[in-house]
Design a protein around this motif. Sequence first.
Motif, short mmCIF file in Angstrom:
data_model
loop_
_atom_site.label_atom_id
_atom_site.label_comp_id
_atom_site.label_asym_id
_atom_site.label_seq_id
_atom_site.Cartn_x
_atom_site.Cartn_y
_atom_site.Cartn_z
N SER A 390 6.94 6.72 -0.92
CA SER A 390 6.86 6.51 0.64
C SER A 390 6.07 7.92 1.44
N ASP A 391 5.88 8.79 0.33
CA ASP A 391 5.13 9.92 1.14
C ASP A 391 3.55 9.67 0.73
N ALA A 392 3.20 8.75 0.09
CA ALA A 392 1.88 8.90 -0.55
C ALA A 392 0.95 8.04 0.70
N PRO A 393 -0.43 8.77 0.57
CA PRO A 393 -1.38 8.25 1.56
C PRO A 393 -1.68 6.52 1.32
N LYS A 394 -1.70 5.83 2.41
CA LYS A 394 -1.57 4.45 2.42
C LYS A 394 -3.07 3.69 2.24
N ILE A 395 -3.19 2.78 1.27
CA ILE A 395 -4.52 2.28 1.18
C ILE A 395 -4.27 0.71 1.69
N ARG A 396 -5.51 0.35 2.73
CA ARG A 396 -5.20 -0.86 3.17
C ARG A 396 -5.11 -2.07 2.39
N ALA A 397 -6.14 -1.80 1.33
CA ALA A 397 -6.15 -2.97 0.26
C ALA A 397 -4.69 -3.26 -0.36
N VAL A 398 -4.12 -1.98 -0.84
CA VAL A 398 -2.73 -2.32 -1.11
C VAL A 398 -1.79 -2.65 -0.09
N GLU A 399 -1.76 -1.94 0.91
CA GLU A 399 -0.69 -2.48 1.78
C GLU A 399 -0.96 -4.16 2.16
N LYS A 400 -1.78 -4.71 2.06
CA LYS A 400 -2.02 -5.91 2.20
C LYS A 400 -1.26 -6.81 1.28
N LEU A 401 -0.69 -6.21 0.22
CA LEU A 401 0.12 -6.80 -0.69
C LEU A 401 1.50 -7.07 -0.57
N ARG A 402 1.84 -6.08 0.42
CA ARG A 402 3.31 -6.14 0.63
C ARG A 402 4.22 -7.27 1.28
N GLY A 403 5.48 -7.56 0.67
CA GLY A 403 6.02 -8.63 1.40
C GLY A 403 6.05 -9.83 0.93
N TRP A 404 4.81 -10.25 0.11
CA TRP A 404 4.51 -11.71 0.16
C TRP A 404 5.43 -12.41 -1.10
N LYS A 405 5.55 -11.66 -2.13
CA LYS A 405 6.52 -11.75 -2.85
C LYS A 405 8.25 -12.07 -2.71
N GLU A 406 8.66 -11.06 -1.79
CA GLU A 406 9.69 -11.57 -1.20
C GLU A 406 10.17 -12.48 -0.35
N ALA A 407 9.03 -12.75 0.38
CA ALA A 407 8.75 -13.83 1.46
C ALA A 407 9.08 -15.14 0.48
N ALA A 408 8.30 -15.30 -0.68
CA ALA A 408 8.37 -16.46 -1.32
C ALA A 408 9.75 -16.72 -1.99
N SER A 503 18.70 -12.54 7.72
CA SER A 503 17.97 -11.74 6.72
C SER A 503 16.40 -12.07 6.91
N ARG A 504 16.01 -13.20 7.38
CA ARG A 504 14.58 -13.25 7.80
C ARG A 504 13.93 -12.22 8.53
N GLN A 505 14.59 -11.55 9.29
CA GLN A 505 14.32 -10.58 10.24
C GLN A 505 13.53 -9.50 9.59
N ALA A 506 14.12 -9.15 8.25
CA ALA A 506 13.76 -7.87 7.74
C ALA A 506 12.45 -8.31 6.60
N LEU A 507 12.02 -9.45 6.79
CA LEU A 507 10.81 -9.82 6.02
C LEU A 507 9.28 -9.47 6.61
N ARG A 508 8.49 -8.48 6.14
CA ARG A 508 7.28 -8.17 6.75
C ARG A 508 6.21 -8.29 5.81
N VAL A 509 5.15 -9.13 6.00
CA VAL A 509 4.02 -9.29 5.18
C VAL A 509 2.79 -8.52 5.53
#
Length: 523
Positions: A390-408, A503-509
């Motif tokens: 949580s405290d690491a520098p954020k990399i946009r290419a990495v951040e783009k991967l967030r949430g898709w697996k959970e949404a699926a 529960s869908r409200q918590a999904l972010r991609v």
Amino acid sequence: MSQSLKNPASFVIFGLFALIVYRSVSGFFSPLPLQVDEAQYLGWARDLAFGYYSKPPMIAWMLAANQAACDAVGLGGPRWIEGCARMSQAFALGFAGLFAALASWALFQHKAAALATALLLLTSPLLGFLSLFATTDAWLLMFWSIGLWAFVRAIDFQSGSFLGGRGPERWGYWMVCGIAVGLGLLAKYSMGVFVISALLVLLAQRRLLSWGPWIAAVTAVLIFSPNLIWNAVHGFPTLSHHLEIAQVQQGPAAAPWTLFGALQSLAEFGAAQFLLLGPFALLALLLWMPAALSGRWSSQAMRPISLLLMFALPMLAIIVLQAVTSRAFANWAAPAYLAIAILVGWLWTADKASTRSHRMGSMLLKLSILFGLLFSILCIHGLSYSYYASDAPKIRAVEKLRGWKEAADWIAVKAKERGAIVAAEDRRLLANLKGIQGLTAYALDQQNRRNHHYSWFFNIRDQKRDPDQWILIVFVGDQAPVDTVRDLLAGGFRDVTPDTDESRQALRVGDLGDKIQAYWARR
């Protein structure tokens, strides 16, 4: 100390094998989620064919083999899906390094140069990065290197026949070369540039009319022909894909071409090239060029160099032209660096005239190895740290991967509750649904553009369904409910109601944290 450790070459080979294994298994420990292309390839692996919308089929075949191996040892399922998808990439690239070293030996008959080639390639940032993701490039490089080795052996480089004499045809090597080219074309269409390079060499040596090259050509065409037939049967979707790319890059929405923009794109591409083998390798090659052009070496010494340049410069020239006219990614020129690594490995170990001393070449090789290994560690652990900490520098290419697996996962559960089929506009979501969940979702494609794999083969317009069939329609982004319902009604849907699951409200991609919007409907 064991005999193998006393032998430096054996120790180096053991170290390289350990590096390959380390890269291969790293995908099972705190992996990054699948990129959209990886998820799409994994979805293709669930429906094996001789071709797909944007790529030939090799990547899907390999991922299917990966999954079968994982299932056999009890590593199937979503928990290990990233590691299973990526585990063979490092080994494919290991074979690329091995056959590049064998090609070096066939050209120069110098053990140190061959070993330096393998070291330079396998520790390079290029192969280190490609080892960590399921891409078509790993298989392209493997088949390209096998083809290069077989081609060098086929033309009998070390004998007088290469100098223009006929000599006996080496049918076995020509067959291997043809097989490698055919399989390479099934991995990525840019393998076709290998053919251009081979033609240049054969024309220069007046060997084009001999039987061997034609045996290789027929073999390659036969192996590649199933993909050509598949495209013809399905209306040439791959051609449509490339025309779509051209329209996007040159259409009204594209930025107009300017000299400044072209130079900027070229500068960015050129700067990135220094990273692929490490900055020392390409810099050493550029410093060597004046000596080569001045005629310092004899014609006999220049023959293997000329061959390597013929297998590097056409690819570089094509991608440079692409960078100037529109855009080019750094890895697009990757096959050229197989020949460049062979040449640099020879310069640093075997050719004393091209560097100030043997010690300088040895030092540059060690610096390149160190740079590449540090880059690999950064990729394997740094990107993972950026994603999970949580405290690491954020990399946009990495951040783009967030949430898709959970949404699926959420969509698959919701669809199962009502026995519904799923429709979505977003290709990223469709790819993750198919790749991760094995769920056949349909492309909504309201404008009927048919501009990606799912809108071409799984378009909701083409599906004949029971009128009482529930459809879960999913959007990515902050859709205005009134407008969405109106558009769906206009598209032939009825009984459209928003999903009310909290529960869908918590999904972010994605890096923007887009919401998942869901609607129930019937046709």
